[in-house]
Design a protein around this motif. Structure first.
Motif, PDB file in Angstrom:
ATOM      1  N   UNK A 100      38.529-102.075  16.103  1.00 14.89           N
ATOM      2  CA  UNK A 100      37.265-102.565  16.670  1.00 14.89           C
ATOM      3  C   UNK A 100      36.109-102.344  15.690  1.00 14.89           C
ATOM      4  N   UNK A 101      35.979-101.117  15.187  1.00 17.88           N
ATOM      5  CA  UNK A 101      34.803-100.765  14.386  1.00 17.88           C
ATOM      6  C   UNK A 101      34.872-101.332  12.971  1.00 17.88           C
ATOM      7  N   UNK A 102      36.006-101.132  12.284  1.00 17.24           N
ATOM      8  CA  UNK A 102      36.104-101.607  10.902  1.00 17.24           C
ATOM      9  C   UNK A 102      36.041-103.128  10.836  1.00 17.24           C
ATOM     10  N   UNK A 103      36.681-103.796  11.800  1.00 19.83           N
ATOM     11  CA  UNK A 103      36.607-105.270  11.786  1.00 19.83           C
ATOM     12  C   UNK A 103      35.205-105.752  12.091  1.00 19.83           C
ATOM     13  N   UNK A 104      34.486-105.037  12.950  1.00 21.40           N
ATOM     14  CA  UNK A 104      33.103-105.404  13.244  1.00 21.40           C
ATOM     15  C   UNK A 104      32.227-105.245  12.006  1.00 21.40           C
ATOM     16  N   UNK A 105      32.472-104.191  11.222  1.00 20.45           N
ATOM     17  CA  UNK A 105      31.710-103.985   9.989  1.00 20.45           C
ATOM     18  C   UNK A 105      31.984-105.109   8.993  1.00 20.45           C
ATOM     19  N   UNK A 106      33.249-105.492   8.853  1.00 24.22           N
ATOM     20  CA  UNK A 106      33.592-106.602   7.958  1.00 24.22           C
ATOM     21  C   UNK A 106      32.951-107.903   8.432  1.00 24.22           C
ATOM     22  N   UNK A 107      32.945-108.102   9.741  1.00 25.35           N
ATOM     23  CA  UNK A 107      32.325-109.299  10.309  1.00 25.35           C
ATOM     24  C   UNK A 107      30.833-109.334   9.989  1.00 25.35           C
ATOM     25  N   UNK A 108      30.170-108.183  10.118  1.00 24.69           N
ATOM     26  CA  UNK A 108      28.744-108.119   9.833  1.00 24.69           C
ATOM     27  C   UNK A 108      28.459-108.299   8.346  1.00 24.69           C
ATOM     28  N   UNK A 304      24.135-113.218   2.989  1.00 29.21           N
ATOM     29  CA  UNK A 304      24.950-114.433   3.046  1.00 29.21           C
ATOM     30  C   UNK A 304      25.576-114.585   4.425  1.00 29.21           C
ATOM     31  N   UNK A 305      25.566-115.801   4.950  1.00 25.67           N
ATOM     32  CA  UNK A 305      26.174-116.032   6.260  1.00 25.67           C
ATOM     33  C   UNK A 305      27.652-115.707   6.246  1.00 25.67           C
ATOM     34  N   UNK A 306      28.355-116.104   5.192  1.00 23.20           N
ATOM     35  CA  UNK A 306      29.788-115.837   5.103  1.00 23.20           C
ATOM     36  C   UNK A 306      30.165-115.506   3.667  1.00 23.20           C
ATOM     37  N   UNK A 307      31.138-114.634   3.527  1.00 21.38           N
ATOM     38  CA  UNK A 307      31.668-114.235   2.228  1.00 21.38           C
ATOM     39  C   UNK A 307      33.173-114.446   2.211  1.00 21.38           C
ATOM     40  N   UNK A 308      33.744-114.417   1.014  1.00 19.69           N
ATOM     41  CA  UNK A 308      35.153-114.768   0.860  1.00 19.69           C
ATOM     42  C   UNK A 308      35.953-113.606   0.308  1.00 19.69           C
ATOM     43  N   UNK A 309      37.044-113.284   0.994  1.00 20.96           N
ATOM     44  CA  UNK A 309      38.001-112.285   0.543  1.00 20.96           C
ATOM     45  C   UNK A 309      39.386-112.730   0.994  1.00 20.96           C
ATOM     46  N   UNK A 310      40.344-112.699   0.084  1.00 24.17           N
ATOM     47  CA  UNK A 310      41.728-113.023   0.433  1.00 24.17           C
ATOM     48  C   UNK A 310      42.633-111.900  -0.055  1.00 24.17           C
ATOM     49  N   UNK A 311      43.757-111.743   0.631  1.00 24.35           N
ATOM     50  CA  UNK A 311      44.676-110.643   0.341  1.00 24.35           C
ATOM     51  C   UNK A 311      46.060-111.210   0.067  1.00 24.35           C
ATOM     52  N   UNK A 312      46.648-110.786  -1.027  1.00 21.59           N
ATOM     53  CA  UNK A 312      48.020-111.164  -1.367  1.00 21.59           C
ATOM     54  C   UNK A 312      48.912-109.933  -1.242  1.00 21.59           C
ATOM     55  N   UNK A 313      50.034-110.099  -0.575  1.00 16.30           N
ATOM     56  CA  UNK A 313      51.003-109.020  -0.409  1.00 16.30           C
ATOM     57  C   UNK A 313      52.242-109.378  -1.218  1.00 16.30           C
TER      58      UNK A 313
END
Length: 324
Positions: A100-108, A304-313
């Motif tokens: 809940x908290x970490x995802x909310x921080x990333x969202x913000x 910025x309204x939105x930022x970009x991050x992608x993850x490769x496993x």
């Protein structure tokens, strides 16, 4: 230290110039240039000014206040949870708080959607995995180890959101050979980690202070620490083996974290390799590079309204055996 912040970009360039690859031109520590065209339209220029001086400051201020509140709530909520003796109850409550908290921080921060995908080193391996229905991202257990590149404090929040891990810091400064052999007779220059809290990892990611193994208050053998985490179901363990943050254009030579007795028996099925990639755009600076103060960087990120991050496993079949 390998990575630092400074008010003078020219000073940084001179100070860190020895890490530049003269063949490729890649410099792992300096901020990357934007990928857009130099010819900016009038509408884009007006939009950029509006965002920077009108809309952006109000949006960033609101986000910074909310991030501070949520981070405080997450920190306080973990205090009673972390002392629960029953590991599965502790794990369940910790995961609930972090999701809940970490995802909310990333969202913000503007990371509304963070895609992840399974990556293969060869197309042949990918075809074989698809034929065997093994092309899904593997699950991560509490006794596993996550190895990842390190560009910013942003991926720390992502890892908390996804895995609620235990963090360790990798030393990037060692004493001379004589002192090293006295302090760590069984390890040498490697094979040890420094346990870190979430706050400690955030400080490491944004500070220019060296991680001096001789000055650290707690230094533990990698094997001993991994066994302890496995026994207490406190994992997974996250390791940034580069020992510093970079701009993500290349991988730094890893510190030999696994060069200690006992690591030969580590099953590669317990190891997961992640790669974080940020959009190469100076307007959305996910990468925390040399010359960026943490508060100005976070402020600009939140405008910025939105930022970009992608993850490769990395596919499990492509992970090589652990060799100390």
């Amino acid at each position: 230290p390998l990575c630092a912040s400074s008010s003078s970009q020219n000073h940084d360039m001179e100070k860190y110039n020895k890490w530049r690859d003269l063949v490729t031109g890649i410099h792992p520590f300096l901020p990357m240039k934007g990928s857009g065209s130099e010819h900016v339209s009038v509408i884009s220029a007006i939009g950029s000014l509006f965002r920077s001086f009108v809309f952006g400051p109000f949006l960033s201020l609101f986000r910074l206040v909310m991030i501070s509140i949520i981070f405080g709530v997450m920190t306080v909520a973990h205090v009673p949870v972390d002392i629960i003796p029953v590991w599965f109850a502790r794990r369940f409550l910790a995961r609930t708080i972090d999701v809940i908290c970490a995802r909310s921080i990333l969202f913000l921060m503007g990371y509304w959607y963070i895609p992840s995908r399974l990556s293969f080193l060869s197309k042949q391996q990918q075809k074989i995995a698809e034929q065997k229905n093994e092309a899904a991202i593997p699950s991560v257990g509490t006794s596993d180890i996550i190895i990842a590149n390190h560009c910013s404090y942003v991926e720390i929040f992502y890892l908390v959101y996804k895995y609620s891990p235990t963090f360790v810091s990798v030393p990037n400064m060692w004493p001379d050979d004589a002192l090293s052999s006295t302090l760590f007779p069984h390890h040498g220059a490697g094979g040890v980690v420094i346990p870190r809290t979430l706050w400690g990892m955030l400080v490491d990611a944004t500070s220019d202070a060296p991680r001096d193994v001789a000055a650290a208050t707690t230094v533990v053998s990698s094997h001993e620490f991994f066994e302890r985490v496995q026994k207490n179901h406190a994992g997974p363990v996250v390791i940034f083996p580069e020992g510093a943050t970079s701009n993500g254009r290349t991988l730094l030579e890893p510190v030999p974290v696994f060069s200690c007795q006992g690591m030969q028996t580590l099953d590669t099925k317990r190891v997961h390799v992640l790669g974080f990639k940020y959009d190469n755009d100076t307007r959305t600076p996910g990468v925390f590079s040399v010359g960026s103060g943490v508060l100005p960087h976070l402020y600009q990120l939140c405008t910025s309204l939105s930022n970009s991050l992608s993850v490769s496993v990395l596919a499990p079949t492509d992970i090589p055996p652990i060799s100390p």
